[in-house]
Design a protein around this motif. Structure first.
Motif, PDB file in Angstrom:
ATOM      1  N   ALA A 142     -14.992 -13.640 -43.525  1.00 28.13           N
ATOM      2  CA  ALA A 142     -14.308 -14.287 -42.662  1.00 28.13           C
ATOM      3  C   ALA A 142     -15.529 -13.727 -41.112  1.00 28.13           C
ATOM      4  CB  ALA A 142     -13.230 -13.029 -42.239  1.00 28.13           C
ATOM      5  N   GLU A 143     -16.500 -11.769 -41.499  1.00 26.04           N
ATOM      6  CA  GLU A 143     -16.948 -11.907 -40.823  1.00 26.04           C
ATOM      7  C   GLU A 143     -18.122 -12.819 -40.469  1.00 26.04           C
ATOM      8  OE1 GLU A 143     -16.379  -8.720 -38.812  1.00 26.04           O
ATOM      9  OE2 GLU A 143     -14.421  -8.727 -40.035  1.00 26.04           O
ATOM     10  N   GLU A 144     -19.073 -12.921 -39.557  1.00 28.58           N
ATOM     11  CA  GLU A 144     -20.053 -13.208 -38.943  1.00 28.58           C
ATOM     12  C   GLU A 144     -20.971 -13.157 -39.950  1.00 28.58           C
ATOM     13  OE1 GLU A 144     -22.185 -15.535 -35.767  1.00 28.58           O
ATOM     14  OE2 GLU A 144     -22.626 -13.087 -35.547  1.00 28.58           O
ATOM     15  N   SER A 145     -21.401 -11.361 -40.990  1.00 26.63           N
ATOM     16  CA  SER A 145     -22.339 -10.813 -41.099  1.00 26.63           C
ATOM     17  C   SER A 145     -22.490 -11.832 -42.946  1.00 26.63           C
ATOM     18  CB  SER A 145     -23.028  -9.730 -40.888  1.00 26.63           C
ATOM     19  OG  SER A 145     -21.383  -9.136 -41.756  1.00 26.63           O
ATOM     20  N   ASP A 146     -21.230 -12.216 -43.081  1.00 25.95           N
ATOM     21  CA  ASP A 146     -21.345 -12.359 -44.841  1.00 25.95           C
ATOM     22  C   ASP A 146     -21.330 -13.897 -44.561  1.00 25.95           C
ATOM     23  OD1 ASP A 146     -19.653  -9.827 -44.653  1.00 25.95           O
ATOM     24  OD2 ASP A 146     -17.843 -10.727 -45.356  1.00 25.95           O
ATOM     25  N   ARG A 147     -20.813 -14.508 -43.651  1.00 25.73           N
ATOM     26  CA  ARG A 147     -21.415 -15.941 -43.876  1.00 25.73           C
ATOM     27  C   ARG A 147     -22.572 -15.712 -43.471  1.00 25.73           C
ATOM     28  NH1 ARG A 147     -17.056 -15.914 -40.177  1.00 25.73           N
ATOM     29  NH2 ARG A 147     -18.216 -16.623 -38.405  1.00 25.73           N
ATOM     30  N   ILE A 148     -23.567 -15.313 -42.463  1.00 27.15           N
ATOM     31  CA  ILE A 148     -25.299 -15.232 -42.622  1.00 27.15           C
ATOM     32  C   ILE A 148     -25.892 -15.096 -43.609  1.00 27.15           C
ATOM     33  CG2 ILE A 148     -26.946 -15.043 -41.276  1.00 27.15           C
ATOM     34  CD1 ILE A 148     -24.808 -15.058 -38.263  1.00 27.15           C
ATOM     35  N   LEU A 149     -24.976 -13.977 -44.299  1.00 27.34           N
ATOM     36  CA  LEU A 149     -25.967 -13.952 -45.282  1.00 27.34           C
ATOM     37  C   LEU A 149     -25.983 -14.752 -46.822  1.00 27.34           C
ATOM     38  CD1 LEU A 149     -24.980  -9.707 -46.619  1.00 27.34           C
ATOM     39  CD2 LEU A 149     -27.469 -10.980 -46.143  1.00 27.34           C
ATOM     40  N   TRP A 150     -24.788 -14.966 -46.190  1.00 24.21           N
ATOM     41  CA  TRP A 150     -23.743 -16.176 -48.066  1.00 24.21           C
ATOM     42  C   TRP A 150     -25.239 -17.319 -47.519  1.00 24.21           C
ATOM     43  CZ3 TRP A 150     -20.794 -20.736 -47.123  1.00 24.21           C
ATOM     44  CH2 TRP A 150     -20.343 -21.061 -48.309  1.00 24.21           C
TER      45      TRP A 150
END
Length: 215
Positions: free
Chosen positions: A145-153
């Motif tokens: 849900a967090e942008e930082s999660d998606r970017i890391l992934w």
């Protein structure tokens, strides 16, 4: 014997639909996410997901392409479902079987800037909400849900591909926003690409953005 020549290992919203259109305009029989009615000589494949067919071939028949032999290219190979997601482009076993079982295949990974890709995922219907619930490879339930999660992934996925394909000239990461994207794809595949552009854009989001800018 399979006719497969090109498989895309990029993430959804990274330009997979654009790649599908380009490959089809170049004359290749390409499957994109789901086999549409009339697209296969086998009517039983209508409306089946490419990801499911890859896994069925891999686990039940010893070859991920066992049920996709008539196709020459795959542009989107994942399926996002809350209870049964399937993401072959993140699966070493699938990729390794394809590389060693079909040495003629070239692998493309469509790529966009991770921030742009993350934003595109967020703006595409309920995609992020489904990602958060789906237990995707490298993205457990509760994350995304967090942008930082998606970017890391996102960054981890492409780093994974670069690692396992290190030194293999059958692989390329394709920045779909590059002004030379078409030329790069032509040089890599050895095929003329009569068309290159932007397909499957989120028109509603673009219109809303334009209205906000004008306001």
């Amino acid at each position: 014997m399979t006719k497969m020549q090109i498989i895309n290992l990029g993430l959804p919203k990274s330009g997979t639909t654009t790649l599908a259109r380009a490959l089809r305009r170049s004359g290749l029989h390409a499957a994109d996410h789901r086999i549409k009615a009339g697209q296969s000589e086998n009517p039983d494949l209508a409306e089946t997901f490419v990801a499911d067919l890859l896994y069925e071939g891999y686990y039940r028949m010893g070859d991920p392409l066992a049920k996709l032999g008539e196709f020459e290219a795959l542009s989107e190979i994942s399926v996002l479902r809350e209870r049964q997601p399937a993401w072959p482009q993140m699966d070493f076993g699938i990729i390794d079987a394809l590389r060693h079982g079909h040495p003629q295949i070239k692998f493309v990974a469509t790529w966009r800037d991770p921030v742009d890709l993350s934003t595109s995922m967020l703006n595409w219907t309920s995609m992020v909400a489904r990602m958060e619930k789906a237990a995707l490879p490298g993205l457990p339930v509760g994350y995304g849900a967090e942008e930082s999660d998606r970017i890391l992934w996102i960054e981890a996925h492409y780093a994974f591909l670069e690692t396992i394909f290190a030194g293999d000239d059958r692989f390329m990461i394709l920045d779909v926003a590059s002004v030379t994207a078409r030329e790069q794809l032509e040089a890599f595949t050895g095929r003329a690409m009569p068309w290159w552009g932007q397909a499957n854009r989120n028109i509603a989001h673009l219109a809303k953005t334009e209205e906000t800018a004008e306001g």
